[in-house]
Design a protein around this motif. Structure first.
Motif, PDB file in Angstrom:
ATOM      1  N   LEU A   1      27.628  43.101  43.764  1.00 54.33           N
ATOM      2  CA  LEU A   1      28.790  42.222  43.643  1.00 54.33           C
ATOM      3  C   LEU A   1      28.794  41.600  42.252  1.00 54.33           C
ATOM      4  O   LEU A   1      27.825  40.945  41.864  1.00 54.33           O
ATOM      5  CB  LEU A   1      28.694  41.113  44.705  1.00 54.33           C
TER       6      LEU A   1
ATOM      7  N   VAL B   1      22.883  38.619  50.839  1.00 55.73           N
ATOM      8  CA  VAL B   1      23.188  38.688  49.413  1.00 55.73           C
ATOM      9  C   VAL B   1      22.490  37.540  48.703  1.00 55.73           C
ATOM     10  O   VAL B   1      22.412  36.432  49.234  1.00 55.73           O
ATOM     11  CB  VAL B   1      24.717  38.657  49.133  1.00 55.73           C
TER      12      VAL B   1
ATOM     13  N   ILE C   1      24.536  34.525  53.108  1.00 55.96           N
ATOM     14  CA  ILE C   1      23.798  33.822  52.035  1.00 55.96           C
ATOM     15  C   ILE C   1      23.695  32.384  52.532  1.00 55.96           C
ATOM     16  O   ILE C   1      24.698  31.697  52.696  1.00 55.96           O
ATOM     17  CB  ILE C   1      24.473  33.958  50.645  1.00 55.96           C
TER      18      ILE C   1
ATOM     19  N   GLY D   1      29.844  38.819  40.950  1.00 51.91           N
ATOM     20  CA  GLY D   1      30.319  37.556  41.517  1.00 51.91           C
ATOM     21  C   GLY D   1      30.905  36.646  40.447  1.00 51.91           C
ATOM     22  O   GLY D   1      30.523  36.721  39.277  1.00 51.91           O
ATOM     23  N   ASP D   2      31.789  35.756  40.890  1.00 45.53           N
ATOM     24  CA  ASP D   2      32.288  34.766  39.924  1.00 45.53           C
ATOM     25  C   ASP D   2      31.227  33.687  39.676  1.00 45.53           C
ATOM     26  O   ASP D   2      31.416  32.799  38.841  1.00 45.53           O
ATOM     27  CB  ASP D   2      33.652  34.185  40.338  1.00 45.53           C
ATOM     28  N   SER D   3      30.078  33.799  40.361  1.00 40.05           N
ATOM     29  CA  SER D   3      28.904  32.994  40.003  1.00 40.05           C
ATOM     30  C   SER D   3      28.522  33.268  38.552  1.00 40.05           C
ATOM     31  O   SER D   3      27.746  32.532  37.943  1.00 40.05           O
ATOM     32  CB  SER D   3      27.725  33.315  40.934  1.00 40.05           C
TER      33      SER D   3
ATOM     34  N   LYS E   1      36.368  41.245  46.404  1.00 43.42           N
ATOM     35  CA  LYS E   1      36.044  40.185  47.378  1.00 43.42           C
ATOM     36  C   LYS E   1      36.931  38.986  47.090  1.00 43.42           C
ATOM     37  O   LYS E   1      37.194  38.681  45.917  1.00 43.42           O
ATOM     38  CB  LYS E   1      34.570  39.785  47.268  1.00 43.42           C
TER      39      LYS E   1
ATOM     40  N   VAL F   1      31.384  38.100  53.701  1.00 38.09           N
ATOM     41  CA  VAL F   1      30.284  37.222  53.282  1.00 38.09           C
ATOM     42  C   VAL F   1      30.390  35.914  54.066  1.00 38.09           C
ATOM     43  O   VAL F   1      31.474  35.323  54.171  1.00 38.09           O
ATOM     44  CB  VAL F   1      30.359  36.936  51.761  1.00 38.09           C
TER      45      VAL F   1
ATOM     46  N   HIS G   1      35.189  36.383  52.504  1.00 38.78           N
ATOM     47  CA  HIS G   1      34.138  35.409  52.174  1.00 38.78           C
ATOM     48  C   HIS G   1      34.567  34.077  52.792  1.00 38.78           C
ATOM     49  O   HIS G   1      35.560  33.485  52.366  1.00 38.78           O
ATOM     50  CB  HIS G   1      34.023  35.291  50.645  1.00 38.78           C
TER      51      HIS G   1
ATOM     52  N   TYR H   1      25.896  41.221  36.518  1.00 37.41           N
ATOM     53  CA  TYR H   1      26.935  40.690  35.624  1.00 37.41           C
ATOM     54  C   TYR H   1      27.118  41.500  34.347  1.00 37.41           C
ATOM     55  O   TYR H   1      28.034  41.226  33.581  1.00 37.41           O
ATOM     56  CB  TYR H   1      26.599  39.232  35.261  1.00 37.41           C
TER      57      TYR H   1
ATOM     58  N   ASP I   1      34.650  40.327  42.175  1.00 36.09           N
ATOM     59  CA  ASP I   1      34.975  39.064  42.847  1.00 36.09           C
ATOM     60  C   ASP I   1      36.254  38.481  42.245  1.00 36.09           C
ATOM     61  O   ASP I   1      36.322  38.255  41.025  1.00 36.09           O
ATOM     62  CB  ASP I   1      33.799  38.098  42.619  1.00 36.09           C
TER      63      ASP I   1
ATOM     64  N   THR J   1      23.953  40.393  43.296  1.00 31.08           N
ATOM     65  CA  THR J   1      24.977  40.243  42.264  1.00 31.08           C
ATOM     66  C   THR J   1      24.437  40.870  40.975  1.00 31.08           C
ATOM     67  O   THR J   1      23.233  41.075  40.806  1.00 31.08           O
ATOM     68  CB  THR J   1      25.329  38.769  41.990  1.00 31.08           C
TER      69      THR J   1
ATOM     70  N   VAL K   1      21.909  35.930  44.501  1.00 26.09           N
ATOM     71  CA  VAL K   1      22.304  35.991  43.093  1.00 26.09           C
ATOM     72  C   VAL K   1      21.119  36.517  42.280  1.00 26.09           C
ATOM     73  O   VAL K   1      19.987  36.038  42.427  1.00 26.09           O
ATOM     74  CB  VAL K   1      22.750  34.585  42.624  1.00 26.09           C
TER      75      VAL K   1
ATOM     76  N   GLU L   1      28.781  32.261  53.839  1.00 33.12           N
ATOM     77  CA  GLU L   1      27.953  31.454  52.934  1.00 33.12           C
ATOM     78  C   GLU L   1      27.720  30.052  53.494  1.00 33.12           C
ATOM     79  O   GLU L   1      28.681  29.363  53.891  1.00 33.12           O
ATOM     80  CB  GLU L   1      28.633  31.350  51.548  1.00 33.12           C
TER      81      GLU L   1
END
Ligand code: KIV
Length: 291
Positions: A49, A221, A211, A51-53, A121, A188, A145, A32, A91, A30, A223, A190
């Motif tokens: 990615l 993947v 993950i 990610g929305d993380s 994603k 993905v 995902h 950002y 994401d 990931t 983070v 998870e």
């Protein structure tokens, strides 16, 4: 090992990723913003990615539910500016695709049109096949995902591993097949048992990216902040931290604060002084403009 040698320098596409099934393993990270995108790309990630993380590692939120489309577009733009070789995947955040097919296509399109991503994603199984087909019809590659889908955290009552019973595992296999048949270029997986991930990987013809899903997926993947130890506090047991950058970063920042207070920074090496002649003239001036 990467699916294809990265010496080619051509930026990866969703079809490249899909075609790598069975050739090698995909390394996914990931990112950002500009520096994290640059680092992940220079490190050789096949897919980056956004990610929305993001909500948890960058915005200080307790989960991903508070992340908006505007947040995602803002951060994906920065990552896309940095990345030259990896495929950039945006994401889709909570409620950006669940409410209608039209909303899903419009929001997915923003990632490509406004933010420079070349795929999106989304979380969820067979129930999102119509959304995925509409996105593909619009020219938007989609990564699935399934397993632990963090946008379901309120319904699940926490971040819990999935597919632990035979029944739940069979449902995951059905979902994976539905996503592959719908045209996703990768999925993905998870927080699912390794046996479930292995079976899905064997039974579908697109790459699986794990993950917390064991060693048998087509790729992995992690983070960014977890890999580098940039997030203080607990991390899931499936995360491998490759460096602890938090401690040296905090120590360096504390040293700076101390030196400023002690008058040790800036030292002569960081100080620019005037030319002697100019200084003499400057000393004789009352104010700027005084000849
Ligand atoms: O948001 C994210 O970073 C993700 C990955 C962990 C797969 O969905």
């Amino acid at each position: 090992m990467s699916a294809q040698p990265r010496a080619t320098k051509r930026q990866r596409t969703a079809p490249d990723i899909q075609a790598s099934k069975g050739i090698g393993r995909l390394a996914v990270l990931t990112a950002y913003d500009y520096p994290t995108g640059l680092l992940a790309d220079e490190a050789g990630a096949d897919i980056i990615l956004v990610g929305d993380s993001l909500g948890m590692v960058c915005l200080g939120l307790p989960d991903t539910l508070g992340v908006t489309m505007d947040d995602m577009i803002h951060h994906t733009k920065a990552v896309s500016r940095a990345v030259k070789e990896a495929l950039v995947v945006g994401d889709m955040p909570f409620l950006s695709y669940q409410t209608s097919i039209e909303t899903a296509v419009a929001n997915a399109g923003r990632f490509l049109q406004q933010a420079g991503a070349r795929a999106v994603k989304l979380e969820g199984g067979a129930e999102f096949v119509p959304h995925i087909q509409a996105m593909l019809a619009a020219g938007i590659p989609v990564m699935g995902h399934i397993g632990l889908t963090p946008q379901q955290v309120a319904r699940l009552g926490g971040f819990k591993a999935q597919g632990k019973t035979a029944r739940a595992a069979s449902q995951l296999v059905r979902d994976a097949k539905a996503l592959a048949e719908a045209g996703c270029f990768a999925i993905v997986l998870e927080a699912v048992p390794a046996e479930v991930a292995e079976r899905i990987t064997r039974e579908i013809d697109i790459p699986t990216i794990g993950i917390g899903a064991g060693p048998d997926c087509d790729g992995q993947v992690l983070v960014f902040h977890d890999v580098l130890g940039l997030c203080p506090g607990l991390r899931p047991s499936f995360v491998k931290q490759y460096a602890d950058l938090w401690t040296p970063a905090r120590e360096a920042l504390a040293a700076y604060c101390e030196e400023v207070r002690a008058g040790a920074f800036p030292a002569p090496a960081q100080t620019r002084r005037m030319d002697a002649e100019e200084l003499k003239e400057f000393g004789g001036m009352k104010e700027y403009g005084d000849a």
